[in-house]
Design a protein around this motif. Structure first.
Motif, short mmCIF file in Angstrom:
data_model
loop_
_atom_site.label_atom_id
_atom_site.label_comp_id
_atom_site.label_asym_id
_atom_site.label_seq_id
_atom_site.Cartn_x
_atom_site.Cartn_y
_atom_site.Cartn_z
N SER A 124 -0.17 2.04 -5.71
CA SER A 124 -0.44 0.87 -4.89
C SER A 124 0.69 -0.13 -4.98
O SER A 124 1.42 -0.19 -5.97
CB SER A 124 -1.75 0.19 -5.32
OG SER A 124 -2.86 1.05 -5.18
N ASN A 169 -2.60 0.93 -0.62
CA ASN A 169 -3.19 1.82 -1.60
C ASN A 169 -2.98 3.27 -1.18
O ASN A 169 -2.70 3.56 -0.02
CB ASN A 169 -4.69 1.55 -1.75
CG ASN A 169 -4.99 0.15 -2.22
OD1 ASN A 169 -4.29 -0.40 -3.06
ND2 ASN A 169 -6.06 -0.44 -1.70
N SER A 170 -3.15 4.18 -2.13
CA SER A 170 -3.03 5.61 -1.87
C SER A 170 -1.75 5.93 -1.10
O SER A 170 -1.75 6.64 -0.10
CB SER A 170 -4.25 6.12 -1.09
OG SER A 170 -5.44 5.87 -1.80
N LEU A 171 -0.65 5.39 -1.58
CA LEU A 171 0.62 5.53 -0.88
C LEU A 171 1.10 6.97 -0.83
O LEU A 171 0.91 7.74 -1.77
CB LEU A 171 1.68 4.64 -1.54
CG LEU A 171 1.54 3.15 -1.20
CD1 LEU A 171 2.31 2.30 -2.20
CD2 LEU A 171 2.05 2.89 0.22
N THR A 178 1.68 -4.29 -3.23
CA THR A 178 1.31 -5.40 -2.37
C THR A 178 2.55 -6.14 -1.91
O THR A 178 3.36 -6.58 -2.74
CB THR A 178 0.37 -6.39 -3.08
OG1 THR A 178 -0.83 -5.71 -3.47
CG2 THR A 178 0.00 -7.54 -2.15
N GLN A 183 -1.73 -5.18 1.35
CA GLN A 183 -2.14 -4.39 0.20
C GLN A 183 -2.10 -2.93 0.60
O GLN A 183 -2.79 -2.51 1.53
CB GLN A 183 -3.54 -4.80 -0.25
CG GLN A 183 -4.14 -3.92 -1.33
CD GLN A 183 -3.40 -4.02 -2.65
OE1 GLN A 183 -3.01 -3.01 -3.24
NE2 GLN A 183 -3.16 -5.24 -3.11
N ARG A 188 -6.35 2.73 4.03
CA ARG A 188 -5.46 2.65 2.88
C ARG A 188 -4.80 1.29 2.73
O ARG A 188 -4.57 0.82 1.62
CB ARG A 188 -4.38 3.73 2.96
CG ARG A 188 -4.91 5.15 2.99
CD ARG A 188 -3.78 6.17 2.84
NE ARG A 188 -2.84 6.11 3.96
CZ ARG A 188 -1.54 5.83 3.84
NH1 ARG A 188 -1.02 5.59 2.64
NH2 ARG A 188 -0.75 5.81 4.90
#
Length: 115
Positions: A17, A83-85, A19, A81, A66
C-alpha cells in the motif's frame, strides 16, 4: 492560479500500500474537482480517480476496489490511498485540479511497484 505539489511516491512491493498527497495553494475556491492521473513511459496519461467539491468520486475500472480518493475538510489537500498494488500500477502520478478558468497540474510523483 493553482499550484499543486504531490508527495508520497516511492517503491513498494506487489500487494503493498501507498498513500499519495497533493497540496493545493492559490485560487482553491475556484476548484470544482480534483483528480489523480498517471502516465507510464510510452503511454498516454490516464485518469485514475477524481473527486468533486461535493465529494462525488469516480475511479478507473482498473483501480476500483483498490484505490480511494479523498479530500481534507478544507479542500486544500487531496489523497490517493492505494492498496493491493500491482506492477501495472507503476507510473508517474499527477495531481490535477479543474476550474472554470482552466486546469492545473502538479509535477508528478513516481510510484514503482516491484519485487
Amino acid at each position: 492560479q493553482v499550484q499543486l505539489v504531490e508527495s508520497g511516491g516511492g517503491l513498494v512491493q506487489p500487494g503493498g500500500s501507498l498513500t499519495l498527497s497533493c497540496a493545493a495553494s492559490g485560487s482553491i475556491r475556484n476548484i470544482y474537482s480534483m483528480a489523480w492521473y498517471r502516465q507510464a513511459p510510452g503511454k498516454q496519461r490516464e485518469l485514475v480517480a477524481s473527486i468533486t467539491s461535493g465529494g462525488r468520486t469516480n475511479y478507473a475500472d482498473s483501480v476500483k476496489g483498490r484505490f480511494t480518493i479523498s479530500r481534507d475538510n478544507a479542500g486544500n489537500t487531496v489523497y490517493l490511498q492505494m492498496n493491493s498494488l500491482k506492477p501495472e500500477d507503476t507510473a508517474v502520478y499527477y495531481c490535477h485540479s479543474a476550474r472554470r478558468q482552466g486546469n492545473d497540474w502538479g509535477q508528478g510523483t513516481q510510484v514503482t511497484v516491484s519485487s
